[in-house]
Design an enzyme around this catalytic site. Structure first.
Site, short mmCIF file in Angstrom:
data_model
loop_
_atom_site.label_atom_id
_atom_site.label_comp_id
_atom_site.label_asym_id
_atom_site.label_seq_id
_atom_site.Cartn_x
_atom_site.Cartn_y
_atom_site.Cartn_z
N HIS A 96 -75.71 -2.35 -86.15
CA HIS A 96 -75.87 -1.70 -87.46
C HIS A 96 -75.86 -2.77 -88.56
CE1 HIS A 96 -75.00 0.80 -90.99
NE2 HIS A 96 -75.44 1.82 -90.28
N GLU A 165 -83.55 1.30 -89.51
CA GLU A 165 -82.78 1.54 -90.73
C GLU A 165 -83.14 0.49 -91.77
OE1 GLU A 165 -78.59 0.96 -90.30
OE2 GLU A 165 -78.87 -1.00 -89.40
#
EC number: 5.3.1.1
Length: 243
Positions: A96, A165
């Site tokens: 992430h 993302e």
């Protein structure tokens, strides 16, 4: 066949009491959820045991937010594959942008974590994406290609989820246009050896844009941050309407 995968990343939010309160409001909405949608909650580590017991037999799968590449050892603050599987975890977020930005995660360590997740029977959710500066410089495609090239070394693509993302859209309220997200995800898919890998979009996903996002042919799901913290909000996302 590509699966629809919807994951809520709670980051460093919710105590055990708050988690129980969330479930009371959220679980009834799953009666409306169409078949074939994989729903995952990725809470803080302290909530895993509570969720594992409460969610047993439900539609929701349990995910974690990190995994170390060693099975055990002197790695303060880390958590291992066996610890996660013992807690009932089936998925784990790897790479992430917040891990890369704040904790020095690199493509090399991401790859180690991906390998370890698969070794212990977990399905990793690999996050890739660009900053605003990289996007403005026209580096989006080359950067993501590099992240995939280094991250997927010796990774079984039959047991993998990828999340695109765009970092500039995370927690900012700014959303990548659905058509543009679809284009980038199509490019990601073209670099994979397995065309059936589920690829999510993540970045300010909300109830008011989920239908448009999921109408895109290349997008197989979403990785949701803030909007997954409220039962009604996350339920609307899980039960999106195809348009």
């Amino acid at each position: 066949m590509r699966k629809i995968v919807i994951a809520g990343n709670w980051k460093m939010f919710k105590t055990q009491a708050e988690t129980q309160e969330f479930l009371q409001g959220f679980l009834p909405h799953l009666e409306e959820t169409p078949q074939g949608r994989e729903v995952i909650l990725c809470p803080p580590f302290t909530d895993l045991s509570v969720l594992s017991k409460t969610l047993h037999g439900s539609l929701i799968q349990l995910g974690a937010q990190n995994i170390h590449w060693e099975e055990f050892g002197a790695y303060t603050g880390e958590i291992s594959g066996p610890m996660l599987t013992e807690s009932g975890v089936r998925f784990v977020i790897v790479g992430h942008s917040e891990r890369r930005q704040y904790f020095g995660e690199t493509d090399a360590t991401v790859n180690l974590r991906l390998r370890t997740a698969q070794r212990f029977g977990l399905t990793p959710i690999l996050c890739v994406g660009e900053t605003k500066q990289q996007r403005d410089a026209g580096e989006t495609e080359s950067l993501i290609a590099l992240q995939l090239d280094k991250g997927l070394v010796d990774i079984d693509q039959n047991n993998l989820v990828i999340a695109y993302e765009p970092i500039w859209a995370i927690g900012t309220g700014e959303t990548c246009e659905a058509v543009e997200a679809n284009r980038i995800i199509g490019l990601i898919r073209s670099q994979l050896s397995n065309p059936n890998v589920s690829i999510q979009y993540g970045g300010s996903v909300k109830p008011n844009n989920i239908d448009e996002i999921m109408a895109q042919p290349e997008i197989d799901g979403v990785l949701v941050g803030g909007a997954s913290l409220e039962p009604e909000s996350f339920a609307r996302i899980v039960n999106f309407h195809l348009v």
